[in-house]
Design a protein around this motif. Structure first.
Motif, PDB file in Angstrom:
ATOM      1  N   GLN A 118      25.186   7.818-158.984  1.00 34.65           N
ATOM      2  CA  GLN A 118      25.374   9.167-159.525  1.00 34.65           C
ATOM      3  C   GLN A 118      24.454   9.448-160.717  1.00 34.65           C
ATOM      4  O   GLN A 118      24.483  10.532-161.288  1.00 34.65           O
ATOM      5  CB  GLN A 118      26.830   9.356-159.948  1.00 34.65           C
ATOM      6  CG  GLN A 118      27.810   9.313-158.786  1.00 34.65           C
ATOM      7  CD  GLN A 118      29.243   9.587-159.216  1.00 34.65           C
ATOM      8  OE1 GLN A 118      29.485  10.361-160.128  1.00 34.65           O
ATOM      9  NE2 GLN A 118      30.192   8.942-158.563  1.00 34.65           N
ATOM     10  N   ASN A 119      23.635   8.461-161.086  1.00 33.63           N
ATOM     11  CA  ASN A 119      22.655   8.677-162.140  1.00 33.63           C
ATOM     12  C   ASN A 119      21.386   9.289-161.554  1.00 33.63           C
ATOM     13  O   ASN A 119      20.964   8.929-160.449  1.00 33.63           O
ATOM     14  CB  ASN A 119      22.267   7.359-162.826  1.00 33.63           C
ATOM     15  CG  ASN A 119      23.426   6.742-163.582  1.00 33.63           C
ATOM     16  OD1 ASN A 119      24.209   7.435-164.214  1.00 33.63           O
ATOM     17  ND2 ASN A 119      23.541   5.424-163.511  1.00 33.63           N
ATOM     18  N   ASP A 120      20.786  10.201-162.278  1.00 37.20           N
ATOM     19  CA  ASP A 120      19.450  10.714-161.964  1.00 37.20           C
ATOM     20  C   ASP A 120      18.569  10.472-163.173  1.00 37.20           C
ATOM     21  O   ASP A 120      19.007  10.668-164.313  1.00 37.20           O
ATOM     22  CB  ASP A 120      19.481  12.214-161.647  1.00 37.20           C
ATOM     23  CG  ASP A 120      19.727  12.483-160.182  1.00 37.20           C
ATOM     24  OD1 ASP A 120      19.227  11.690-159.353  1.00 37.20           O
ATOM     25  OD2 ASP A 120      20.407  13.467-159.853  1.00 37.20           O
ATOM     26  N   LEU A 157      17.359  19.354-161.522  1.00 37.19           N
ATOM     27  CA  LEU A 157      17.531  19.031-162.935  1.00 37.19           C
ATOM     28  C   LEU A 157      16.288  19.364-163.759  1.00 37.19           C
ATOM     29  O   LEU A 157      16.399  19.725-164.929  1.00 37.19           O
ATOM     30  CB  LEU A 157      17.887  17.556-163.102  1.00 37.19           C
ATOM     31  CG  LEU A 157      19.290  17.165-162.622  1.00 37.19           C
ATOM     32  CD1 LEU A 157      19.473  15.653-162.683  1.00 37.19           C
ATOM     33  CD2 LEU A 157      20.361  17.859-163.455  1.00 37.19           C
ATOM     34  N   PRO A 162      20.192  20.034-168.287  1.00 33.90           N
ATOM     35  CA  PRO A 162      21.547  20.218-168.816  1.00 33.90           C
ATOM     36  C   PRO A 162      21.527  20.543-170.302  1.00 33.90           C
ATOM     37  O   PRO A 162      20.826  19.892-171.085  1.00 33.90           O
ATOM     38  CB  PRO A 162      22.215  18.852-168.566  1.00 33.90           C
ATOM     39  CG  PRO A 162      21.422  18.234-167.467  1.00 33.90           C
ATOM     40  CD  PRO A 162      20.019  18.714-167.638  1.00 33.90           C
ATOM     41  N   VAL A 198      20.578  11.311-166.469  1.00 32.65           N
ATOM     42  CA  VAL A 198      21.596  12.351-166.306  1.00 32.65           C
ATOM     43  C   VAL A 198      22.631  11.837-165.315  1.00 32.65           C
ATOM     44  O   VAL A 198      22.300  11.302-164.253  1.00 32.65           O
ATOM     45  CB  VAL A 198      20.978  13.659-165.803  1.00 32.65           C
ATOM     46  CG1 VAL A 198      22.067  14.708-165.569  1.00 32.65           C
ATOM     47  CG2 VAL A 198      19.948  14.177-166.796  1.00 32.65           C
ATOM     48  N   TYR A 199      23.883  11.998-165.693  1.00 32.48           N
ATOM     49  CA  TYR A 199      25.003  11.498-164.892  1.00 32.48           C
ATOM     50  C   TYR A 199      25.797  12.697-164.381  1.00 32.48           C
ATOM     51  O   TYR A 199      26.113  13.622-165.139  1.00 32.48           O
ATOM     52  CB  TYR A 199      25.850  10.576-165.770  1.00 32.48           C
ATOM     53  CG  TYR A 199      27.325  10.524-165.470  1.00 32.48           C
ATOM     54  CD1 TYR A 199      27.800   9.931-164.302  1.00 32.48           C
ATOM     55  CD2 TYR A 199      28.260  11.042-166.369  1.00 32.48           C
ATOM     56  CE1 TYR A 199      29.157   9.865-164.038  1.00 32.48           C
ATOM     57  CE2 TYR A 199      29.617  10.972-166.110  1.00 32.48           C
ATOM     58  CZ  TYR A 199      30.053  10.382-164.942  1.00 32.48           C
ATOM     59  OH  TYR A 199      31.394  10.317-164.686  1.00 32.48           O
ATOM     60  N   TRP A 200      26.111  12.683-163.070  1.00 34.19           N
ATOM     61  CA  TRP A 200      26.893  13.762-162.476  1.00 34.19           C
ATOM     62  C   TRP A 200      28.377  13.422-162.613  1.00 34.19           C
ATOM     63  O   TRP A 200      28.886  12.521-161.958  1.00 34.19           O
ATOM     64  CB  TRP A 200      26.514  13.954-161.014  1.00 34.19           C
ATOM     65  CG  TRP A 200      25.114  14.455-160.862  1.00 34.19           C
ATOM     66  CD1 TRP A 200      23.981  13.711-160.762  1.00 34.19           C
ATOM     67  CD2 TRP A 200      24.716  15.820-160.835  1.00 34.19           C
ATOM     68  NE1 TRP A 200      22.888  14.531-160.667  1.00 34.19           N
ATOM     69  CE2 TRP A 200      23.302  15.837-160.704  1.00 34.19           C
ATOM     70  CE3 TRP A 200      25.390  17.041-160.902  1.00 34.19           C
ATOM     71  CZ2 TRP A 200      22.567  17.014-160.635  1.00 34.19           C
ATOM     72  CZ3 TRP A 200      24.668  18.216-160.833  1.00 34.19           C
ATOM     73  CH2 TRP A 200      23.269  18.206-160.698  1.00 34.19           C
ATOM     74  N   PRO A 213      26.338  18.145-164.672  1.00 32.89           N
ATOM     75  CA  PRO A 213      25.495  17.046-165.148  1.00 32.89           C
ATOM     76  C   PRO A 213      25.642  16.839-166.657  1.00 32.89           C
ATOM     77  O   PRO A 213      25.785  17.792-167.423  1.00 32.89           O
ATOM     78  CB  PRO A 213      24.079  17.514-164.792  1.00 32.89           C
ATOM     79  CG  PRO A 213      24.165  19.011-164.805  1.00 32.89           C
ATOM     80  CD  PRO A 213      25.563  19.363-164.385  1.00 32.89           C
ATOM     81  N   GLU A 214      25.632  15.586-167.088  1.00 31.70           N
ATOM     82  CA  GLU A 214      25.680  15.240-168.503  1.00 31.70           C
ATOM     83  C   GLU A 214      24.643  14.161-168.777  1.00 31.70           C
ATOM     84  O   GLU A 214      24.313  13.368-167.898  1.00 31.70           O
ATOM     85  CB  GLU A 214      27.066  14.682-168.892  1.00 31.70           C
ATOM     86  CG  GLU A 214      28.205  15.659-168.810  1.00 31.70           C
ATOM     87  CD  GLU A 214      29.520  15.010-169.235  1.00 31.70           C
ATOM     88  OE1 GLU A 214      29.506  13.808-169.557  1.00 31.70           O
ATOM     89  OE2 GLU A 214      30.541  15.710-169.236  1.00 31.70           O
TER      90      GLU A 214
END
Length: 320
Positions: A118-120, A157, A162, A198-200, A213-214
């Motif tokens: 889930q990381n980008d 993204l 974000p 970035v983590y969803w 996203p955070e």
């Protein structure tokens, strides 16, 4: 003599305090973060798989240790097992176009941790001579392995950063790529100025299509479930805390009366293993207190027998 008695009373008080503290060796929180099994911030608590991984600082801030450094822990989720950490060296909105040299984030592969899918990762100002920077075709959504080597310059993204959509100027390039290993991350940073993760965030099953996203790094972890740990934690059987022997890594159930290998209300275990292995530092402190007391007694005894020489050392009054 009076001062010696005061010192002895102080040592006895310290010893009693240390022994008393043995029933509460495993802290259950650090700041606002709950510390539950399989983790522990005191040695001997939790699972040995995660020994010395979490650190609670003097200012009550929880940090995660990895080969690349210490990282602030934002939260720990035990129902959807993962840790969310932040990396201060990564790019953030406040940096805008001021890029700082980052340090590549890495995990110890011998620990039951894994970087979440889930990381980008977003990379900025990459050299297009060395990195394939181009929009990914639609076919990549169905067959992502065919486009694995491409850093997507048209990712969602990159177009919607974000919290700060317009933080980057027109002269700054952005592309999204998921490095599968630390070495590939290091190689990307060799040709890119900086990066961020970035983590969803999953808001629950009822909001499957609402995953905001955070900034952060999500790390998934395993919870080793054993029958002995479940029995130890069972309130009917004493409600102990799962831990381990710091010397052998064997399972221990930590109870108020000491450690046992089964569960706290197992009367056959009482008196067999009542030492508290989770508090290695406590045991050392107790031994140190006894040693100090003996040392003070011996020093005063020798001093009382030594001849008065007005500071002149001779073979008769030499202590060592």
């Amino acid at each position: 003599m009076a001062s010696f008695l005061i010192t002895l009373h102080f040592l006895i008080f310290t010893l009693c305090t240390l022994v008393k503290s043995q029933s509460n060796l495993c802290r259950t929180s650090c700041g606002d973060t709950q510390i539950n099994y399989p983790f522990g911030i005191d040695d001997g608590c939790g699972s040995p798989y995660y020994r010395n991984i979490l650190v609670c600082s003097e200012s009550n801030h929880l940090e995660l240790r990895t080969p690349s450094g210490k990282y602030p822990v934002r939260r720990i989720d035990y129902s959807d097992p993962h840790i969310l950490v932040t990396d201060p060296s990564m790019w953030n909105c406040q940096d805008a176009t001021h890029f700082r040299p980052p340090r590549p984030f890495s995990l110890d592969t011998s620990i039951h941790f894994s970087l979440s899918p889930q990381n980008d990762y977003l990379f900025f100002n990459c050299s297009e001579k060395d990195v394939i920077v181009e929009p990914k075709p639609v076919v990549c959504e169905r067959f992502p392995d065919r486009c694995d080597s491409t850093c997507d310059s048209a990712s969602y993204l990159c177009r919607h950063l974000p919290e700060c959509t317009h933080a980057l100027g027109a002269s700054t390039s952005c592309c999204s790529y998921y490095p599968k290993a630390t070495e590939s991350l290091r190689l990307m940073l060799k040709y890119c100025e900086t990066y961020t993760s970035v983590y969803w965030r999953n808001l629950g099953e009822s909001q499957t299509y609402n995953t905001p996203p955070e900034y952060g790094i999500r790390i998934d972890f395993d919870i080793p479930v054993t029958t002995r740990c479940l029995q130890c934690q069972d309130g009917i059987k004493g409600g102990g805390t799962c831990g381990f022997d710091v010397g052998t890594h064997d399972f221990s159930c930590l109870c108020d009366h000491g450690n046992v290998t089964t569960y706290c209300k197992d009367h056959s275990q009482h008196g067999k293993s009542n030492r508290v292995v989770a508090g290695t530092a406590t045991a050392v402190s107790v031994a140190g207190a006894i040693g100090i007391g003996a040392g003070v007694w011996y020093f005063r005894k020798v001093k009382a027998q030594a001849p008065v020489t007005h500071g002149v050392q001779s073979n008769e009054n030499r202590l060592f």
